[in-house]
Design a protein around this motif. Structure first.
Motif, PDB file in Angstrom:
ATOM      1  N   LEU A  92       0.849  -1.189   0.000  1.00 42.27           N
ATOM      2  CA  LEU A  92       0.000   0.000   0.000  1.00 42.27           C
ATOM      3  C   LEU A  92       0.884   1.237   0.000  1.00 42.27           C
ATOM      4  CD1 LEU A  92      -2.778   1.401   0.371  1.00 42.27           C
ATOM      5  CD2 LEU A  92      -2.457   1.105   2.840  1.00 42.27           C
ATOM      6  N   VAL A  93       0.609   2.163  -0.899  1.00 46.72           N
ATOM      7  CA  VAL A  93       1.401   3.379  -1.006  1.00 46.72           C
ATOM      8  C   VAL A  93       0.468   4.537  -1.337  1.00 46.72           C
ATOM      9  CG1 VAL A  93       1.918   3.009  -3.457  1.00 46.72           C
ATOM     10  CG2 VAL A  93       3.481   4.376  -2.058  1.00 46.72           C
ATOM     11  N   GLN A  94       0.852   5.729  -0.917  1.00 44.27           N
ATOM     12  CA  GLN A  94       0.064   6.913  -1.258  1.00 44.27           C
ATOM     13  C   GLN A  94       0.353   7.354  -2.681  1.00 44.27           C
ATOM     14  OE1 GLN A  94       0.883   9.856   1.810  1.00 44.27           O
ATOM     15  NE2 GLN A  94      -0.943   9.222   2.932  1.00 44.27           N
ATOM     16  N   ALA A  95      -0.603   8.033  -3.260  1.00 45.13           N
ATOM     17  CA  ALA A  95      -0.410   8.586  -4.595  1.00 45.13           C
ATOM     18  C   ALA A  95       0.840   9.468  -4.608  1.00 45.13           C
ATOM     19  CB  ALA A  95      -1.629   9.387  -5.015  1.00 45.13           C
ATOM     20  N   GLY A  96       1.619   9.321  -5.675  1.00 41.98           N
ATOM     21  CA  GLY A  96       2.877  10.037  -5.791  1.00 41.98           C
ATOM     22  C   GLY A  96       4.069   9.270  -5.259  1.00 41.98           C
ATOM     23  N   GLY A  97       3.804   8.187  -4.573  1.00 37.10           N
ATOM     24  CA  GLY A  97       4.879   7.385  -4.002  1.00 37.10           C
ATOM     25  C   GLY A  97       5.481   6.411  -4.998  1.00 37.10           C
ATOM     26  N   SER A  98       6.390   5.580  -4.468  1.00 36.73           N
ATOM     27  CA  SER A  98       7.124   4.629  -5.312  1.00 36.73           C
ATOM     28  C   SER A  98       7.111   3.243  -4.689  1.00 36.73           C
ATOM     29  CB  SER A  98       8.585   5.080  -5.477  1.00 36.73           C
ATOM     30  OG  SER A  98       8.673   6.333  -6.111  1.00 36.73           O
ATOM     31  N   LEU A  99       7.214   2.249  -5.557  1.00 36.95           N
ATOM     32  CA  LEU A  99       7.407   0.865  -5.147  1.00 36.95           C
ATOM     33  C   LEU A  99       8.334   0.208  -6.156  1.00 36.95           C
ATOM     34  CD1 LEU A  99       3.831  -0.458  -4.213  1.00 36.95           C
ATOM     35  CD2 LEU A  99       5.753  -0.159  -2.646  1.00 36.95           C
ATOM     36  N   ARG A 100       9.050  -0.813  -5.694  1.00 34.36           N
ATOM     37  CA  ARG A 100       9.866  -1.613  -6.591  1.00 34.36           C
ATOM     38  C   ARG A 100       9.439  -3.067  -6.475  1.00 34.36           C
ATOM     39  NH1 ARG A 100      16.196  -3.406  -6.305  1.00 34.36           N
ATOM     40  NH2 ARG A 100      16.699  -3.255  -8.533  1.00 34.36           N
ATOM     41  N   LEU A 101       8.938  -3.598  -7.567  1.00 38.01           N
ATOM     42  CA  LEU A 101       8.562  -5.004  -7.611  1.00 38.01           C
ATOM     43  C   LEU A 101       9.743  -5.841  -8.083  1.00 38.01           C
ATOM     44  CD1 LEU A 101       5.023  -4.805  -9.273  1.00 38.01           C
ATOM     45  CD2 LEU A 101       5.659  -4.520  -6.871  1.00 38.01           C
ATOM     46  N   SER A 102       9.816  -7.050  -7.560  1.00 43.23           N
ATOM     47  CA  SER A 102      10.817  -8.019  -7.999  1.00 43.23           C
ATOM     48  C   SER A 102      10.121  -9.301  -8.415  1.00 43.23           C
ATOM     49  CB  SER A 102      11.801  -8.330  -6.869  1.00 43.23           C
ATOM     50  OG  SER A 102      12.511  -7.191  -6.467  1.00 43.23           O
ATOM     51  N   CYS A 103      10.757 -10.039  -9.299  1.00 44.41           N
ATOM     52  CA  CYS A 103      10.249 -11.336  -9.741  1.00 44.41           C
ATOM     53  C   CYS A 103      11.436 -12.284  -9.808  1.00 44.41           C
ATOM     54  CB  CYS A 103       9.583 -11.203 -11.098  1.00 44.41           C
ATOM     55  SG  CYS A 103       9.137 -12.772 -11.879  1.00 44.41           S
ATOM     56  N   ALA A 104      11.466 -13.238  -8.896  1.00 45.29           N
ATOM     57  CA  ALA A 104      12.550 -14.214  -8.841  1.00 45.29           C
ATOM     58  C   ALA A 104      12.171 -15.434  -9.662  1.00 45.29           C
ATOM     59  CB  ALA A 104      12.830 -14.602  -7.402  1.00 45.29           C
ATOM     60  N   ALA A 105      13.023 -15.804 -10.597  1.00 48.60           N
ATOM     61  CA  ALA A 105      12.732 -16.913 -11.503  1.00 48.60           C
ATOM     62  C   ALA A 105      13.601 -18.124 -11.188  1.00 48.60           C
ATOM     63  CB  ALA A 105      12.970 -16.479 -12.947  1.00 48.60           C
ATOM     64  N   SER A 106      13.020 -19.303 -11.334  1.00 42.03           N
ATOM     65  CA  SER A 106      13.761 -20.551 -11.180  1.00 42.03           C
ATOM     66  C   SER A 106      13.157 -21.610 -12.082  1.00 42.03           C
ATOM     67  CB  SER A 106      13.741 -21.019  -9.720  1.00 42.03           C
ATOM     68  OG  SER A 106      12.425 -21.266  -9.294  1.00 42.03           O
ATOM     69  N   GLY A 107      13.959 -22.626 -12.392  1.00 42.10           N
ATOM     70  CA  GLY A 107      13.470 -23.726 -13.207  1.00 42.10           C
ATOM     71  C   GLY A 107      13.465 -23.458 -14.695  1.00 42.10           C
ATOM     72  N   LEU A 108      14.039 -22.356 -15.113  1.00 42.53           N
ATOM     73  CA  LEU A 108      14.146 -22.033 -16.542  1.00 42.53           C
ATOM     74  C   LEU A 108      15.456 -21.291 -16.772  1.00 42.53           C
ATOM     75  CD1 LEU A 108      11.783 -19.024 -17.470  1.00 42.53           C
ATOM     76  CD2 LEU A 108      12.802 -19.421 -15.244  1.00 42.53           C
ATOM     77  N   ILE A 109      15.887 -21.269 -18.019  1.00 43.73           N
ATOM     78  CA  ILE A 109      17.087 -20.505 -18.367  1.00 43.73           C
ATOM     79  C   ILE A 109      16.650 -19.059 -18.527  1.00 43.73           C
ATOM     80  CG2 ILE A 109      19.011 -20.258 -19.953  1.00 43.73           C
ATOM     81  CD1 ILE A 109      18.621 -23.218 -20.681  1.00 43.73           C
ATOM     82  N   PHE A 110      16.744 -18.338 -17.440  1.00 44.13           N
ATOM     83  CA  PHE A 110      16.169 -16.994 -17.357  1.00 44.13           C
ATOM     84  C   PHE A 110      16.671 -16.100 -18.485  1.00 44.13           C
ATOM     85  CE2 PHE A 110      14.115 -13.568 -15.286  1.00 44.13           C
ATOM     86  CZ  PHE A 110      14.966 -12.474 -15.256  1.00 44.13           C
ATOM     87  N   SER A 111      17.955 -16.169 -18.772  1.00 40.71           N
ATOM     88  CA  SER A 111      18.550 -15.266 -19.758  1.00 40.71           C
ATOM     89  C   SER A 111      18.113 -15.579 -21.181  1.00 40.71           C
ATOM     90  CB  SER A 111      20.071 -15.318 -19.660  1.00 40.71           C
ATOM     91  OG  SER A 111      20.540 -16.630 -19.885  1.00 40.71           O
ATOM     92  N   SER A 112      17.366 -16.669 -21.378  1.00 41.50           N
ATOM     93  CA  SER A 112      16.879 -17.023 -22.703  1.00 41.50           C
ATOM     94  C   SER A 112      15.486 -16.464 -22.990  1.00 41.50           C
ATOM     95  CB  SER A 112      16.828 -18.546 -22.876  1.00 41.50           C
ATOM     96  OG  SER A 112      18.119 -19.103 -22.805  1.00 41.50           O
ATOM     97  N   TYR A 113      14.868 -15.891 -21.969  1.00 42.91           N
ATOM     98  CA  TYR A 113      13.486 -15.449 -22.102  1.00 42.91           C
ATOM     99  C   TYR A 113      13.345 -13.933 -22.042  1.00 42.91           C
ATOM    100  CZ  TYR A 113      11.728 -20.196 -21.463  1.00 42.91           C
ATOM    101  OH  TYR A 113      11.445 -21.524 -21.622  1.00 42.91           O
ATOM    102  N   ALA A 114      12.490 -13.402 -22.900  1.00 50.56           N
ATOM    103  CA  ALA A 114      11.990 -12.059 -22.662  1.00 50.56           C
ATOM    104  C   ALA A 114      11.066 -12.121 -21.458  1.00 50.56           C
ATOM    105  CB  ALA A 114      11.233 -11.545 -23.880  1.00 50.56           C
ATOM    106  N   MET A 115      10.949 -11.003 -20.760  1.00 52.39           N
ATOM    107  CA  MET A 115      10.121 -10.950 -19.562  1.00 52.39           C
ATOM    108  C   MET A 115       9.156  -9.780 -19.643  1.00 52.39           C
ATOM    109  SD  MET A 115      11.181 -13.495 -17.715  1.00 52.39           S
ATOM    110  CE  MET A 115      10.383 -13.122 -16.134  1.00 52.39           C
ATOM    111  N   GLY A 116       8.045  -9.944 -19.005  1.00 49.96           N
ATOM    112  CA  GLY A 116       7.052  -8.887 -19.021  1.00 49.96           C
ATOM    113  C   GLY A 116       6.386  -8.708 -17.670  1.00 49.96           C
ATOM    114  N   TRP A 117       5.832  -7.528 -17.490  1.00 50.82           N
ATOM    115  CA  TRP A 117       4.963  -7.237 -16.351  1.00 50.82           C
ATOM    116  C   TRP A 117       3.571  -6.924 -16.897  1.00 50.82           C
ATOM    117  CZ3 TRP A 117       6.109  -8.025 -11.374  1.00 50.82           C
ATOM    118  CH2 TRP A 117       7.448  -8.039 -10.970  1.00 50.82           C
ATOM    119  N   PHE A 118       2.588  -7.499 -16.254  1.00 48.49           N
ATOM    120  CA  PHE A 118       1.195  -7.248 -16.566  1.00 48.49           C
ATOM    121  C   PHE A 118       0.478  -6.901 -15.267  1.00 48.49           C
ATOM    122  CE2 PHE A 118       0.730  -8.789 -20.971  1.00 48.49           C
ATOM    123  CZ  PHE A 118       1.964  -9.373 -21.146  1.00 48.49           C
ATOM    124  N   ARG A 119      -0.723  -6.355 -15.377  1.00 42.62           N
ATOM    125  CA  ARG A 119      -1.508  -6.070 -14.185  1.00 42.62           C
ATOM    126  C   ARG A 119      -2.986  -6.306 -14.463  1.00 42.62           C
ATOM    127  NH1 ARG A 119      -0.618   0.534 -13.886  1.00 42.62           N
ATOM    128  NH2 ARG A 119      -1.980   1.086 -15.663  1.00 42.62           N
TER     129      ARG A 119
END
Length: 121
Positions: free
Chosen positions: A11-38
């Motif tokens: 939860l953040v107030q309008a105007g604030g910041s957040l940093r999301l992370s996504c930890a990957a395992s079980g795949l060759i991460f560097s072989s994939y393009a990655m995306g964020w959706f909502r």
């Protein structure tokens, strides 16, 4: 078994910041393009940002351009989304995905479970 695990939402107030992370395992991460959706309640899942396997190509939805930054660290198998100047309309569950560099849901093969971002006015 491929796993994508998002973290960093909250939860953040309008105007604030957040940093999301996504930890990957079980795949060759560097072989994939990655995306964020909502996905907001009652709405379809929508594209936010994508990054090529090397990190050299990025693109964004118009609604977040200039405010959000996607990045990746292939040595850590981790994808990031830095979100600044957050607005109430950014409230949604945010998902990371691995697949081909594209803005459509159908081009991604693997998905995380999502992390909630709530922006209060």
């Amino acid at each position: 078994q491929v796993q994508l695990v998002e973290s960093g939402g909250g939860l953040v107030q309008a105007g604030g910041s957040l940093r999301l992370s996504c930890a990957a395992s079980g795949l060759i991460f560097s072989s994939y393009a990655m995306g964020w959706f909502r996905q907001a309640p009652g709405k379809e899942r929508e594209f936010v940002a994508a990054i090529s396997w090397s990190g050299g190509i990025t693109y964004y939805a118009d609604s977040v351009k200039g405010r959000f930054t996607i990045s990746r660290d292939n040595a850590k198998n981790t994808l990031y989304l830095q979100m600044n100047s957050l607005k109430p309309e950014d409230t949604a569950v945010y998902y990371c995905a691995a697949g081909r560099l594209a803005s459509s849901v159908g081009h991604y093969d693997y998905w995380g479970q999502g992390t909630q971002v709530t922006v209060s006015s």
